[in-house]
Design a protein around this motif. Structure first.
Motif, PDB file in Angstrom:
ATOM      1  N   PHE A 139       0.847  -1.150   0.028  1.00 39.50           N
ATOM      2  CA  PHE A 139       0.046   0.042  -0.054  1.00 39.50           C
ATOM      3  C   PHE A 139       0.904   1.206  -0.099  1.00 39.50           C
ATOM      4  N   ALA A 140       1.753   1.148   0.783  1.00 41.45           N
ATOM      5  CA  ALA A 140       2.597   2.438   1.146  1.00 41.45           C
ATOM      6  C   ALA A 140       3.352   2.834  -0.293  1.00 41.45           C
ATOM      7  N   GLN A 141       3.852   1.927  -0.910  1.00 40.42           N
ATOM      8  CA  GLN A 141       4.862   2.096  -2.240  1.00 40.42           C
ATOM      9  C   GLN A 141       3.762   2.642  -3.353  1.00 40.42           C
ATOM     10  N   THR A 142       2.460   1.815  -3.412  1.00 40.96           N
ATOM     11  CA  THR A 142       1.547   2.748  -4.397  1.00 40.96           C
ATOM     12  C   THR A 142       1.234   3.974  -3.828  1.00 40.96           C
ATOM     13  N   HIS A 143       0.666   4.404  -2.687  1.00 41.21           N
ATOM     14  CA  HIS A 143       0.309   5.550  -2.249  1.00 41.21           C
ATOM     15  C   HIS A 143       1.340   6.730  -2.494  1.00 41.21           C
ATOM     16  N   TYR A 144       2.689   6.326  -2.101  1.00 40.05           N
ATOM     17  CA  TYR A 144       3.756   7.415  -2.370  1.00 40.05           C
ATOM     18  C   TYR A 144       3.981   7.371  -3.687  1.00 40.05           C
ATOM     19  N   GLY A 145       4.054   6.522  -4.556  1.00 35.30           N
ATOM     20  CA  GLY A 145       4.093   6.466  -5.928  1.00 35.30           C
ATOM     21  C   GLY A 145       3.065   7.446  -6.471  1.00 35.30           C
ATOM     22  N   ALA A 148       3.925  10.962  -5.799  1.00 32.71           N
ATOM     23  CA  ALA A 148       4.916  11.619  -6.690  1.00 32.71           C
ATOM     24  C   ALA A 148       4.391  12.055  -7.947  1.00 32.71           C
ATOM     25  N   GLN A 149       3.545  11.088  -8.306  1.00 30.55           N
ATOM     26  CA  GLN A 149       2.947  11.416 -10.096  1.00 30.55           C
ATOM     27  C   GLN A 149       2.033  12.709  -9.749  1.00 30.55           C
ATOM     28  N   ARG A 150       1.072  12.849  -8.816  1.00 30.59           N
ATOM     29  CA  ARG A 150       0.392  14.107  -8.777  1.00 30.59           C
ATOM     30  C   ARG A 150       1.269  15.212  -8.527  1.00 30.59           C
ATOM     31  N   ALA A 151       2.651  15.126  -7.828  1.00 35.23           N
ATOM     32  CA  ALA A 151       3.475  16.213  -7.669  1.00 35.23           C
ATOM     33  C   ALA A 151       4.451  16.334  -8.981  1.00 35.23           C
ATOM     34  N   GLY A 152       4.191  15.608 -10.102  1.00 40.97           N
ATOM     35  CA  GLY A 152       4.876  16.023 -11.283  1.00 40.97           C
ATOM     36  C   GLY A 152       5.974  15.170 -11.446  1.00 40.97           C
ATOM     37  N   PHE A 153       6.201  14.336 -10.578  1.00 37.23           N
ATOM     38  CA  PHE A 153       7.340  13.269 -10.705  1.00 37.23           C
ATOM     39  C   PHE A 153       7.248  11.904 -11.380  1.00 37.23           C
ATOM     40  N   ASP A 154       7.953  11.067 -11.678  1.00 35.80           N
ATOM     41  CA  ASP A 154       7.517   9.811 -12.393  1.00 35.80           C
ATOM     42  C   ASP A 154       7.445   8.566 -11.250  1.00 35.80           C
ATOM     43  N   GLU A 155       8.253   8.777 -10.370  1.00 37.40           N
ATOM     44  CA  GLU A 155       8.249   7.792  -9.122  1.00 37.40           C
ATOM     45  C   GLU A 155       8.620   8.231  -7.780  1.00 37.40           C
ATOM     46  N   ALA A 156       8.395   7.435  -6.830  1.00 35.67           N
ATOM     47  CA  ALA A 156       8.678   7.685  -5.408  1.00 35.67           C
ATOM     48  C   ALA A 156      10.039   7.348  -5.300  1.00 35.67           C
TER      49      ALA A 156
END
Length: 265
Positions: A139-145, A148-156
């Motif tokens: 869950f945490a990996q998906t959540h943070y990922g 990150a995408q919402r903030a304009g990044f590709d991955e966490a």
């Protein structure tokens, strides 16, 4: 065969088509482990490593052995059932209470490759528990990922205490200091592509080492790249730290990766 969102699924060699078929993964799918691979012409890079990962994970998680030839048989059967030779394929190992053996679930989707555009990573404060096992419950990996995408990044980019760099949410990360490829020496999953590259890079003239890496020490590195079952891609930014794409580094790394043999399933 399927769409990217609706995979072809087999459970213990039978196509899953009803609610009853999915009872075990629905009720007990929170505790188990898996491996993810790219299949091309019924071949896989690092198949031996995938099979070893599943066997070792089953021993650690469930205290039992796993027949590697049975896993190969299940993979072949699922590919045949889906009617494809190329795929993004996962093998899950689950165990229902009081069952005499593990349940093997194989999912088949259309093949994918790593985006070649340089990646931007957003650091987040999270280290996966039992990090050396590719276990379920991410869950945490998906959540943070997604954050990150919402903030304009590709991955966490997962980090531990003191800003210690660990791994990407779905990748391993490596840095280049001008001499050596540096893999973070931290609790992380040793991905299959990382495991294939790490011992072979020296043959291509690149030293490959483990070293503690921290966010406040990123300026010591001139380049970085990420790896997973989909391939390899350069990193252009971690938070506000910019990295140049080292073309010679990437050419060498990609040469090693692309010359890794494909194993027949």
């Amino acid at each position: 065969m399927t769409t990217a969102h609706v995979p072809y699924i087999e459970i213990d060699g039978r196509r899953a088509t009803t609610a009853d078929d999915l009872m075990i993964p629905t009720l007990y799918g929170g505790y188990g482990h898996f491996t993810a691979m790219q299949v091309r012409d019924r071949r896989v890079r690092g198949l031996r490593l995938h099979l070893a990962r599943l066997a070792e994970g089953t021993q650690e998680v469930f205290g039992a052995g796993l027949d590697e030839e049975l896993v190969r048989e299940r993979i072949r059967h699922a590919l045949e059932g889906a009617g494809v030779r190329d795929a993004a394929l996962r093998v899950y190992v689950l165990w229902a209470p009081d069952a005499a053996a593990a349940t093997l679930m194989v999912t088949v989707r259309p093949p994918v490759t790593m985006p070649q555009a340089p990646q931007a990573l957003m650091s987040v404060p999270y280290v996966r528990p039992v990090a050396h096992v590719k276990h379920l419950g991410g869950f945490a990996q998906t959540h943070y990922g997604k954050l990150a995408q919402r903030a304009g990044f590709d991955e966490a980019l997962l980090t531990g205490p003191g800003g210690e760099v660990v791994e990407g949410a779905i990748t391993n990360i490596a840095f280049y200091d001008g001499t050596s490829v540096v893999w973070p020496d931290a609790p992380a999953l040793r991905g299959i592509t990382m495991a294939l590259l790490e011992p072979r890079l020296p043959e291509a003239g690149l030293a490959s080492v483990r070293r503690r890496v921290t966010l406040d020490g990123l300026s010591a590195y001139r380049a970085a790249f990420v790896t997973n079952s989909q391939g390899v891609a350069p990193v252009r930014r971690i938070d506000d730290t910019e990295f140049a794409v080292d073309e010679q580094l990437m050419k060498t790394v990609m040469s090693v990766y692309e010359t890794t043999p494909w194993d027949v399933i």
